[in-house]
Scaffold this motif. Structure first.
Motif, mmCIF file in Angstrom:
data_model
loop_
_atom_site.group_PDB
_atom_site.id
_atom_site.type_symbol
_atom_site.label_atom_id
_atom_site.label_comp_id
_atom_site.label_asym_id
_atom_site.label_seq_id
_atom_site.Cartn_x
_atom_site.Cartn_y
_atom_site.Cartn_z
ATOM 1 N N ASN A 89 0.760 -1.119 0.108
ATOM 2 C CA ASN A 89 0.033 0.077 -0.093
ATOM 3 C C ASN A 89 0.804 1.259 0.089
ATOM 4 O O ASN A 89 0.286 2.437 0.181
ATOM 5 C CB ASN A 89 -0.920 -0.072 1.190
ATOM 6 C CG ASN A 89 -0.288 -0.108 2.418
ATOM 7 O OD1 ASN A 89 0.290 -1.084 2.711
ATOM 8 N ND2 ASN A 89 -0.450 0.815 3.246
ATOM 9 N N SER A 144 -0.574 2.608 -3.689
ATOM 10 C CA SER A 144 -1.947 1.679 -3.715
ATOM 11 C C SER A 144 -2.796 1.853 -4.896
ATOM 12 O O SER A 144 -3.645 0.979 -5.157
ATOM 13 C CB SER A 144 -2.697 2.252 -2.333
ATOM 14 O OG SER A 144 -2.770 3.752 -2.471
ATOM 15 N N PHE A 159 -1.501 -4.898 2.361
ATOM 16 C CA PHE A 159 -1.232 -4.007 3.396
ATOM 17 C C PHE A 159 -0.091 -4.300 4.491
ATOM 18 O O PHE A 159 -0.401 -5.332 5.214
ATOM 19 C CB PHE A 159 -2.633 -3.630 4.120
ATOM 20 C CG PHE A 159 -3.661 -3.104 3.367
ATOM 21 C CD1 PHE A 159 -3.730 -1.643 3.219
ATOM 22 C CD2 PHE A 159 -4.375 -3.949 2.469
ATOM 23 C CE1 PHE A 159 -4.743 -1.061 2.383
ATOM 24 C CE2 PHE A 159 -5.519 -3.091 1.583
ATOM 25 C CZ PHE A 159 -5.585 -1.880 1.767
ATOM 26 N N ASN A 178 -4.922 3.680 7.221
ATOM 27 C CA ASN A 178 -5.557 3.819 5.913
ATOM 28 C C ASN A 178 -6.966 4.946 5.980
ATOM 29 O O ASN A 178 -7.139 5.274 4.580
ATOM 30 C CB ASN A 178 -5.595 2.872 5.005
ATOM 31 C CG ASN A 178 -4.248 1.810 5.263
ATOM 32 O OD1 ASN A 178 -4.576 0.783 5.636
ATOM 33 N ND2 ASN A 178 -3.236 2.188 4.442
ATOM 34 N N TRP A 181 -9.298 5.629 -3.766
ATOM 35 C CA TRP A 181 -9.193 4.031 -3.752
ATOM 36 C C TRP A 181 -9.881 3.118 -4.811
ATOM 37 O O TRP A 181 -9.606 2.081 -4.928
ATOM 38 C CB TRP A 181 -9.497 3.406 -2.292
ATOM 39 C CG TRP A 181 -8.374 3.630 -1.220
ATOM 40 C CD1 TRP A 181 -8.069 4.824 -0.376
ATOM 41 C CD2 TRP A 181 -7.322 2.621 -1.169
ATOM 42 N NE1 TRP A 181 -6.947 4.467 0.352
ATOM 43 C CE2 TRP A 181 -6.589 3.187 0.039
ATOM 44 C CE3 TRP A 181 -7.062 1.424 -1.680
ATOM 45 C CZ2 TRP A 181 -5.488 2.364 0.529
ATOM 46 C CZ3 TRP A 181 -6.039 0.645 -1.268
ATOM 47 C CH2 TRP A 181 -5.330 1.167 -0.133
#
Length: 358
Positions: free
Chosen positions: A111, A114, A135, A140, A156
Motif C-alpha cells: 500500500n 496503492s 497492506f 489508511n 481507492w
C-alpha cells in the motif's frame, strides 16, 4: 526466533508453504542476499528472469519500433496518453516474451503505491502469474468527524488489484467501502514488513510508546489534507502526557519513532523529543528495530491514532490502547479496529494503574 521472523519474506514463507520456491526476490537496492529456511532472498532489478532468444529479441524490437512511432503520431494530434504509457506497453511485450519460463509465480505489491497497478501485471496474470496487493499497515482511513465518516480519500475506488491481503475484518470492511464488491479479499492477520539485524531487550515493567513524527509545515501543506492531526502540537502533547503519567508510576518508558525522516521532521518536535530523552528515564528505541520483536517483552503498548502497532500488540496478546491528547478522535471510530481510545491524562493514569490492581 530471529528478527527475520518479523520480515515480509518470513511472513510469506509461513503463509504460502504450498508454493514450490526457488527463491524470493525484492526491488530494494543495496540490500544483501540472505537465506531464510534455505530459501535465497535476493535483489533483482527486473520482474523477469529468463534470457531472451535472438528471435524473441527481434520480435520485441519490431513491436517496440511500431509502438514508439504510433505513440509519436498520436502525440502530434493531442493524444498524449499513448506516449505516457509507452514504458508500460513495452514491459507488457517483455511479459509475452517471458511467458513460458521467465515469469515469477507470484508478484506482491503493497500500500505504499496503492492506486496504480502496473499494466504489465495484467499480461502476467493472463499468462498464469498470481498478483496480490497487501497492506503492511492499517492507518489508511480518515478519522470520524462529528458523528459521521468522511468520504474515503486517495482514489481507492480506482484500484483494480485482483486480490487484497488485509489484517482483519475492519480492514476488509474498509476495502468493501472504498472499492466496492471485490472477488477476493483475504484476512491474513498482521503482515510484518520490517526486518533488521538490530535488537533490544527491555525491562519487563516497560510500556512501549509509538508516535508519528510531524513533518515540517512546508512539506505538510503539500499533502493538502482537510484534517490536520499529525502536527507538532498534538505529537508533542502525546509524548509529554504519556511521559508525565508514566513518570508518576513505577513503570519505565520506551519510545520508538514510526520511522526516521531526517530533516523532514518538524523542528518543534525534534527539540521536544530531545528534551524528553535528556530529562527523563526514557529508552529511545532505534526506528530500524521491528516493533514486533520487542512488544512481546513489554507490559503494554500506547500508540498514536491510528498506527498499526496497537493492532500488532493486541494480536500478540499485549494490552494496547490509542492515546489521543487532542480530544479530536471519537471513541467509537472504526479506524481504531476495536482498540480502546483514551483521550485524557486521567483516563490514561487509570489504565496504567489497572495493571497494579490486576
Amino acid at each position: 526466533m530471529t528478527l527475520y521472523d518479523f520480515g515480509i519474506f518470513t511472513w510469506y514463507l509461513k503463509n504460502y508453504t504450498d508454493n514450490e520456491l526457488d527463491y524470493l526476490s525484492h526491488s530494494v537496492k543495496g540490500k544483501m542476499n540472505i537465506y531464510i529456511n534455505n530459501i535465497n532472498i535476493r535483489f533483482k532489478n527486473s520482474q523477469f528472469s529468463s534470457p531472451i532468444s535472438l528471435k524473441a529479441l527481434m520480435i520485441f524490437f519490431y513491436k517496440s519500433v511500431l509502438m514508439i512511432l504510433n505513440s509519436f503520431i498520436k502525440l502530434l494530434v493531442g493524444k498524449w496518453w499513448f506516449a505516457l504509457l509507452s514504458k508500460e506497453i513495452l514491459l507488457s511485450y517483455v511479459v509475452e516474451i517471458n511467458k513460458d519460463k521467465g515469469l515469477g509465480k507470484h508478484y506482491l505489491f503493497n500500500n505504499s503505491s496503492s492506486i496504480y497497478r502496473p499494466i504489465w501485471t495484467y499480461s502476467a496474470e493472463k499468462f498464469g502469474a498470481k498478483i496480490s496487493f497487501y497492506f503492511y499497515s492499517t492507518n489508511n482511513e480518515r478519522f470520524k468527524q462529528k458523528n459521521t465518516y468522511p468520504k474515503v480519500a486517495n482514489f481507492w475506488h480506482l484500484t483494480t488489484w485482483p486480490e487484497y491481503l488485509v489484517w482483519d475484518i475492519f480492514q476488509k470492511n474498509f476495502i468493501d467501502t472504498a472499492i466496492g464488491s471485490i472477488d477476493k479479499t483475504l484476512i491474513v492477520g498482521p503482515i510484518y514488513f520490517q526486518c533488521s539485524n538490530k535488537s533490544i531487550e527491555l525491562p519487563t515493567n516497560t510500556f512501549a510508546v509509538f508516535d508519528v513524527q510531524p513533518v515540517r509545515h512546508s512539506f505538510y501543506v503539500i499533502l493538502g489534507l482537510d484534517q490536520e492531526y499529525y502536527i507538532p502540537k498534538i505529537a508533542n502533547q502525546f509524548l509529554n502526557d504519556i511521559t508525565e503519567v508514566l513518570n508518576s508510576t513505577k513503570y519505565k518508558i520506551a519510545i520508538k519513532k514510526k520511522r526516521e525522516i531526517g530533516k523532514l521532521a518538524h523542528l518543534s518536535y525534534i527539540n521536544n523529543f530531545k528534551r524528553l530523552i535528556n530529562n527523563n528515564n526514557i529508552i529511545n528505541i532505534d526506528s530500524d528495530i521491528p516493533a514486533e520483536s520487542f512488544i512481546k517483552d513489554t507490559k503494554g503498548v500506547i500508540s498514536m491514532p491510528f498506527t498499526s502497532t496497537a493492532i500488532i500488540a493486541h494480536k500478540l496478546g499485549k494490552p494496547s490502547i490509542y492515546y489521543d491528547p487532542s480530544g479530536l478522535i471519537e471513541k467509537d471510530d472504526r479506524a481504531a479496529h476495536g482498540i480502546p481510545i483514551i483521550n485524557n491524562k486521567s483516563e490514561l493514569l487509570n489504565w496504567i494503574n489497572s495493571f497494579s490492581t490486576n
